[in-house]
Design an enzyme around this catalytic site. Structure first.
Site, mmCIF file in Angstrom:
data_model
loop_
_atom_site.group_PDB
_atom_site.id
_atom_site.type_symbol
_atom_site.label_atom_id
_atom_site.label_comp_id
_atom_site.label_asym_id
_atom_site.label_seq_id
_atom_site.Cartn_x
_atom_site.Cartn_y
_atom_site.Cartn_z
ATOM 1 N N CYS A 2 0.841 -1.196 0.000
ATOM 2 C CA CYS A 2 0.000 0.000 0.000
ATOM 3 C C CYS A 2 0.881 1.253 0.000
ATOM 4 O O CYS A 2 2.016 1.224 0.476
ATOM 5 C CB CYS A 2 -0.940 0.112 1.210
ATOM 6 S SG CYS A 2 -1.946 -1.351 1.457
ATOM 7 N N ARG A 27 2.935 0.233 -5.383
ATOM 8 C CA ARG A 27 2.858 -0.453 -4.086
ATOM 9 C C ARG A 27 1.546 -1.214 -3.897
ATOM 10 O O ARG A 27 1.361 -1.893 -2.899
ATOM 11 C CB ARG A 27 3.012 0.579 -2.951
ATOM 12 C CG ARG A 27 4.290 1.364 -3.023
ATOM 13 C CD ARG A 27 4.318 2.422 -1.946
ATOM 14 N NE ARG A 27 4.545 1.818 -0.656
ATOM 15 C CZ ARG A 27 5.739 1.603 -0.115
ATOM 16 N NH1 ARG A 27 6.817 1.952 -0.783
ATOM 17 N NH2 ARG A 27 5.855 1.050 1.061
ATOM 18 N N TRP A 74 -3.034 -2.582 -1.476
ATOM 19 C CA TRP A 74 -2.765 -3.973 -1.826
ATOM 20 C C TRP A 74 -3.360 -4.776 -0.674
ATOM 21 O O TRP A 74 -2.854 -4.747 0.441
ATOM 22 C CB TRP A 74 -1.261 -4.218 -1.942
ATOM 23 C CG TRP A 74 -0.919 -5.604 -2.380
ATOM 24 C CD1 TRP A 74 -0.845 -6.058 -3.672
ATOM 25 C CD2 TRP A 74 -0.556 -6.713 -1.545
ATOM 26 N NE1 TRP A 74 -0.491 -7.390 -3.680
ATOM 27 C CE2 TRP A 74 -0.304 -7.820 -2.398
ATOM 28 C CE3 TRP A 74 -0.439 -6.902 -0.172
ATOM 29 C CZ2 TRP A 74 0.062 -9.074 -1.914
ATOM 30 C CZ3 TRP A 74 -0.077 -8.155 0.317
ATOM 31 C CH2 TRP A 74 0.183 -9.220 -0.558
ATOM 32 N N ASN A 98 -0.408 1.627 5.938
ATOM 33 C CA ASN A 98 0.351 0.662 5.137
ATOM 34 C C ASN A 98 0.969 -0.317 6.118
ATOM 35 O O ASN A 98 1.697 0.096 7.012
ATOM 36 C CB ASN A 98 1.434 1.421 4.353
ATOM 37 C CG ASN A 98 2.477 0.500 3.747
ATOM 38 O OD1 ASN A 98 2.183 -0.650 3.439
ATOM 39 N ND2 ASN A 98 3.675 1.018 3.564
ATOM 40 N N GLY A 99 0.675 -1.613 5.966
ATOM 41 C CA GLY A 99 1.262 -2.604 6.873
ATOM 42 C C GLY A 99 0.215 -3.596 7.359
ATOM 43 O O GLY A 99 -0.863 -3.713 6.763
ATOM 44 N N GLU A 480 14.039 -17.966 -12.902
ATOM 45 C CA GLU A 480 13.643 -16.585 -13.195
ATOM 46 C C GLU A 480 12.702 -16.545 -14.409
ATOM 47 O O GLU A 480 11.727 -15.778 -14.423
ATOM 48 C CB GLU A 480 14.900 -15.724 -13.431
ATOM 49 C CG GLU A 480 14.676 -14.319 -13.940
ATOM 50 C CD GLU A 480 13.869 -13.419 -12.995
ATOM 51 O OE1 GLU A 480 13.507 -13.857 -11.899
ATOM 52 O OE2 GLU A 480 13.571 -12.282 -13.404
ATOM 53 N N LYS A 484 9.017 -15.027 -14.111
ATOM 54 C CA LYS A 484 8.584 -13.934 -14.987
ATOM 55 C C LYS A 484 7.299 -14.305 -15.704
ATOM 56 O O LYS A 484 6.351 -13.537 -15.769
ATOM 57 C CB LYS A 484 9.701 -13.679 -15.993
ATOM 58 C CG LYS A 484 10.094 -12.320 -16.362
ATOM 59 C CD LYS A 484 10.818 -11.447 -15.397
ATOM 60 C CE LYS A 484 10.325 -11.394 -13.990
ATOM 61 N NZ LYS A 484 11.265 -10.906 -13.046
ATOM 62 N N GLU A 487 4.173 -14.571 -13.312
ATOM 63 C CA GLU A 487 3.646 -13.355 -12.693
ATOM 64 C C GLU A 487 2.932 -12.436 -13.678
ATOM 65 O O GLU A 487 2.014 -11.725 -13.291
ATOM 66 C CB GLU A 487 4.699 -12.604 -11.875
ATOM 67 C CG GLU A 487 5.789 -11.917 -12.634
ATOM 68 C CD GLU A 487 6.766 -11.186 -11.701
ATOM 69 O OE1 GLU A 487 7.936 -11.088 -12.049
ATOM 70 O OE2 GLU A 487 6.349 -10.691 -10.634
ATOM 71 N N HIS A 503 14.038 -36.814 -11.446
ATOM 72 C CA HIS A 503 13.660 -37.084 -10.055
ATOM 73 C C HIS A 503 12.224 -36.667 -9.759
ATOM 74 O O HIS A 503 11.857 -36.506 -8.597
ATOM 75 C CB HIS A 503 14.635 -36.382 -9.112
ATOM 76 C CG HIS A 503 16.043 -36.878 -9.257
ATOM 77 N ND1 HIS A 503 16.430 -38.132 -8.848
ATOM 78 C CD2 HIS A 503 17.129 -36.312 -9.837
ATOM 79 C CE1 HIS A 503 17.714 -38.307 -9.136
ATOM 80 N NE2 HIS A 503 18.162 -37.214 -9.740
ATOM 81 N N LYS A 603 4.756 -3.839 -6.511
ATOM 82 C CA LYS A 603 6.182 -3.712 -6.802
ATOM 83 C C LYS A 603 7.037 -3.829 -5.548
ATOM 84 O O LYS A 603 8.125 -4.373 -5.573
ATOM 85 C CB LYS A 603 6.410 -2.369 -7.495
ATOM 86 C CG LYS A 603 7.830 -2.120 -7.946
ATOM 87 C CD LYS A 603 8.151 -2.919 -9.185
ATOM 88 C CE LYS A 603 9.598 -2.742 -9.616
ATOM 89 N NZ LYS A 603 10.048 -3.914 -10.386
HETATM 90 O O1 M6R Z 1 12.397 -4.859 -4.196
HETATM 91 P P1 M6R Z 1 12.980 -6.240 -4.070
HETATM 92 O O2 M6R Z 1 14.036 -6.525 -5.091
HETATM 93 O O3 M6R Z 1 13.434 -6.571 -2.693
HETATM 94 O O4 M6R Z 1 11.756 -7.205 -4.417
HETATM 95 C C1 M6R Z 1 11.898 -8.594 -4.328
HETATM 96 C C2 M6R Z 1 10.764 -9.290 -5.022
HETATM 97 O O5 M6R Z 1 9.530 -8.901 -4.479
HETATM 98 C C3 M6R Z 1 10.749 -9.007 -6.523
HETATM 99 O O6 M6R Z 1 11.953 -9.366 -7.132
HETATM 100 C C4 M6R Z 1 9.599 -9.793 -7.197
HETATM 101 O O7 M6R Z 1 9.850 -11.152 -7.144
HETATM 102 C C5 M6R Z 1 9.410 -9.330 -8.644
HETATM 103 N N1 M6R Z 1 8.022 -9.036 -8.880
HETATM 104 C C6 M6R Z 1 9.796 -10.344 -9.649
HETATM 105 O O8 M6R Z 1 9.632 -9.882 -10.941
#
Ligand code: M6R
Length: 608
Positions: A2, A27, A74, A98-99, A480, A484, A487, A503, A603
Site C-alpha cells: 500500500c 505499491r 494492496w 500501510n502494513g 527466473e 517472470k 507473474e 527425479h 512492486k
Molecule cells: O524490491 P525487491 O528486489 O526486494 O523485491 C523482491 C521481489 O519482491 C521481486 O523481485 C519480485 O519477485 C518481482 N516481482 C519479480 O519480478
C-alpha cells in the site's frame, strides 16, 4: 504494501493527493481513496480497482479541503472492494495505513465489547476506533494517536487526520517507510520521496518507532518512548524522475530495452576500464580475503540474482555462499561467525523480509552490504556498504533491468573477491573485466530477436503449464524465466535444475508440455542435451535458448531454437536473461493481461 499520502496545504489538496498516489501505485492497485477535511467535516471518496476509477469518481463528485490523506491499496485483510478501501473513519478520525496489525483480532473484540461497530473487514479499522476512543476519553488528538499507536503490534506507516484540527496530521512508522516533505507553508507525507517529488525534494525520513505531529508551519518527531528527537532533513536525489513509457506499450518493454544501457552504467561504476580491474573494494569495511563465507539474502527475482552469484563466488573466488529467501532466513536463527559478510539484494530496498534479515545479521555482528536500486531506501540507509545498481526507476512490477544490474554488480564483486583472495592474477582479472565489458553489446544484439521471440510466444499463449530447465548459472535463470512468465501471464511455470528432471518433473512431460531449456554451449552442455533427449522422447515441445554451437550440437528433431551470439561464459546470465524476459513479456501481451500491474502483485513488498 500500500502507498499512503498526506498533505497539509494552502490550496485544494485532493488533486495533489491523487497525483502523489499515481507515483505510489507500484505499491498496490486494487483500490484507492482520498479523504479531506473542510469546515470540521471529514469527507472521502473511495473506489475499487485502479486509481483511474478513483479519479473518475472525484471528477464526478469532487472533494474540497486544504488538508487530506490518501491511499492506494494492496489487500491483506478483507477483499479489495470499496468498503475495505482506505481512508477508514471512526467518528472524528480519518486514517490511512500501510502494513499489517498483527493483534487486530483481540483489539477488534475489545472495541466491539466497547460498543464500536466495524464497517470493514480490515485490520486497519481498529486503529481508527482506538484513536477515536482516546479522543472521547478526553485526550488531545496527538496524545490520543500516540496512546492508540502504543497498543499496536505489527508493521505500520500511518497518517491520521482529525475533525477538529485543520492543521494537523499525526504520522507514525514501525516498519514500512515514511517520508515527510517540507514545503513553502505546506507539509507532505508519503510512502516514499518520489510520491512527494512534485511538491518538494526536502525530506525527513521517520525511523522505526517514530511518530510525528505535523502542522503547516513545523513538525515535531518523537521516538517510541515519547521523547522528542531530531531527524535530519535530506535532499532527495533523482526523485524528480517521473518516468514515462516513451514509445513503448508497457514499462516492462521499455525496461527490457534499457538493459544494454543500464548494464553498461552499472558495470562502469565497478570496473576501472583503464586499469582493467574491479574498483571500489578498497574502502569497504571488509576484505574478501579474510572471509570464510558470504551469506546472501533476498526475495523473488533478487534472490535468483543471488543464486547466480553463488555459482560465481564459489567458482571464481573459491568463497562458499549460503543463500536463502529472506522470509525463511529471518526465522531460521542462523548461527553466524562475527565479522562475516551478509549481502542483501533488493531493487526497492524496502522489502520487509529482506530488511528483517538484515537486522538479524546486524545483531550477529555481520558486515552488512546491500545491492540496492533505490539509494534512499531503508535497506540502503541501514547498510554499512551500499553497492548501487544503476538501473534507474523500475516501474513494471516484473523485475527486468534491476535483475541484470544486480547480476552486473555481483559479477564484479565475485571477480574482485577472486583477486583479493589470490585466486586470479592481474592478467586473469583484466581478461574477465574485458569479458564483462562486452555484456551491453551482446544484450543489444539479443534485443533484435524480438520478432522471432514474439512469434514463439504466440504459441505459448495457449498452454496451461511450462517447464524451464537449466544447469549451473542457467538453473536460477530457469527459475527466473518461470517466475517472470507466471507473474505476468498467469501461466503455471516451474524452473528446475535440468539434472533434477528425472527425479520427478519428468512425469509432467507429454505432447502438451512446452519445455524451455536455457543452455549456451559450455562444458556441461552435453549433459543438458541428455535431458532434452529425455523430454523429446516423451513428446515434450522444446524451446532451446542457446548459441550457434549449441544449436548445431543439440541433435534433436522438432526443436525450436532462439540463437544468441557466442559469448564469454561469465556474461551469459546477464545476456540470457533478456530472451526469457522477452518470452514472458510477449506471451503476456498475446494473452492480454495487465503486464505492468499484474493481478495480486505489488512492486514493493513491505509486509511479511
Ligand atoms: O524490491 P525487491 O528486489 O526486494 O523485491 C523482491 C521481489 O519482491 C521481486 O523481485 C519480485 O519477485 C518481482 N516481482 C519479480 O519480478
Amino acid at each position: 504494501m500500500c502507498g499512503i499520502v498526506g498533505i497539509i496545504g494552502n490550496r485544494p489538496v485532493a488533486p495533489l493527493i491523487v497525483d502523489a498516489l499515481k507515483r505510489l501505485e507500484y505499491r498496490g492497485y486494487d483500490s484507492a481513496g482520498v479523504a479531506t477535511l473542510e469546515g470540521n467535516i471529514l469527507d472521502r471518496r473511495r473506489a475499487e480497482g485502479k486509481l483511474v476509477n478513483l479519479e473518475t469518481r472525484l471528477n464526478a463528485d469532487p472533494l474540497s479541503g486544504i488538508i487530506g490523506i490518501g491511499h492506494t491499496r494492496w489487500a491483506t485483510h478483507g477483499v479489495p472492494n470499496e468498503t475495505n478501501a482506505h481512508p477508514h473513519f471512526s467518528d472524528d478520525v480519518a486514517l490511512v495505513h500501510n502494513g499489517i496489525i498483527e493483534n487486530f483480532r483481540e483489539l477488534r473484540e475489545e472495541l466491539i465489547a466497547d460498543g464500536y461497530n466495524f464497517a470493514s473487514q480490515t485490520d486497519t479499522e481498529v486503529i481508527a476506533h482506538l484513536v477515536s476512543r482516546e479522543l472521547k476519553a478526553g485526550k488531545n488528538p496527538a496524545d490520543a494517536a500516540h496512546t492508540a499507536i502504543l497498543r499496536l503490534e505489527g508493521a505500520f506507516a500511518l497518517a491520521i487526520m482529525f475533525c477538529s484540527e485543520d492543521n494537523l496530521i499525526v504520522a507514525a512508522r514501525n516498519g514500512p517507510p515514511l517520508a515527510i516533505g517540507h514545503g513553502e507553508g505546506e507539509m507532505y507525507l508519503g510512502s516514499d520521496a518520489i510520491a512527494l517529488a512534485p511538491f518538494t525534494n526536502v525530506i525527513t525520513y521517520l525511523e522505526d518507532g517514530d511518530w510525528a505531529v505535523i502542522r503547516r508551519e513545523d513538525m515535531k518527531i518523537f521516538d517510541a518512548s515519547g521523547a522528542s528527537v531530531e531527524r535530519a532533513k535530506q535532499f532527495s536525489v533523482g526523485s524528480h524522475l517521473m518516468v514515462d513509457k516513451g514509445n513503448h506499450r508497457h514499462f516492462m518493454d521499455k525496461e527490457i530495452h534499457e538493459q544494454p544501457e543500464v548494464i553498461g552504467h552499472t558495470l562502469a561504476h565497478y570496473l576501472d576500464f583503464a586499469e582493467q580491474r574491479v574498483s571500489g573494494l578498497d574502502d569497504v569495511s571488509f576484505n574478501f580475503k579474510e572471509l570464510e563465507r558470504v551469506t546472501i539474502t533476498a526475495c523473488g527475482t533478487a534472490y535468483l540474482a543471488g543464486m547466480v552469484a553463488k555459482y560465481w563466488f564459489e567458482h571464481l573466488a573459491r568463497l562458499p555462499v549460503d543463500i536463502d529467501v529472506a522470509s525463511e532466513f529471518r526465522y531460521r536463527e542462523v548461527p553466524m561467525n562475527k565479522d562475516g559478510l551478509s549481502l542483501f539484494i533488493t531493487q526497492s530496498g524496502e522489502t520487509a523480509d529482506t530488511l528483517a534479515g538484515l537486522r538479524y545479521c546486524r545483531e550477529q555482528g555481520q558486515h552488512i552490504g546491500a545491492i540496492v536500486n533505490v539509494r534512499e531506501s531503508t535497506i540502503a540507509r541501514e547498510s554499512d556498504v551500499v553497492f548501487p545498481t544503476l538501473a534507474g526507476p523500475e516501474i513494471g512490477v516484473a523485475s527486468t533491468k534491476a535483475f541484470t544490474c544486480q547480476l552486473s554488480v555481483l559479477a564484479c564483486l565475485a571477480v574482485g573477491a577472486a583477486r583479493q583472495r589470490g585466486i586470479i592474477n592481474t592478467e586473469q582479472e583484466a581478461q574477465t573485466v574485458r569479458e564483462l565489458s562486452e555484456a551491453p553489446r551482446f544484450a543489444s544484439q539479443v534485443l533484435k530477436l524480438g520478432p522471432q521471440i514474439e512469434q514463439l510466444a504466440r504459441e505459448l499463449a495457449n498452454v496451461k503449464h511450462i517447464l524451464y530447465l537449466g544447469r549451473d548459472t542457467n538453473y536460477p535463470l530457469a527459475m527466473e524465466g518461470a517466475l517472470k512468465l507466471k507473474e505476468i501471464s498467469y501461466i503455471h511455470a516451474e524452473g528446475y535444475a535440468a539434472g533434477e528432471l528425472k527425479h520427478g518433473p519428468i512425469a509432467l512431460i507429454d505432447e502438451t508440455m512446452p519445455v524451455v531449456v536455457i543452455a549456451p554451449h559450455d562444458q556441461i552442455f552435453e549433459k543438458t542435451v541428455s535431458n532434452m533427449q529425455e523430454v523429446a522422447a516423451r513428446g515434450g515441445k522444446i524451446i532451446l535458448i542457446t548459441d550457434e554451437k549449441g544449436a548445431s550440437k543439440a541433435g534433436i528433431d522438432e526443436i525450436k531454437t532462439i540463437i544468441l551470439p557466442e559469448m564469454p561464459t561469465i556474461i551469459t546470465p546477464l545476456v540470457y536473461a533478456l530472451p526469457i524476459q522477452m518470452l514472458a513479456y510477449y506471451t503476456a501481451v498475446h494473452m492480454g493481461t495487465d503486464v505492468d500491474q499484474p493481478r495480486n502483485l505489488a512492486k514493493s513488498v513491505t509486509v511479511e
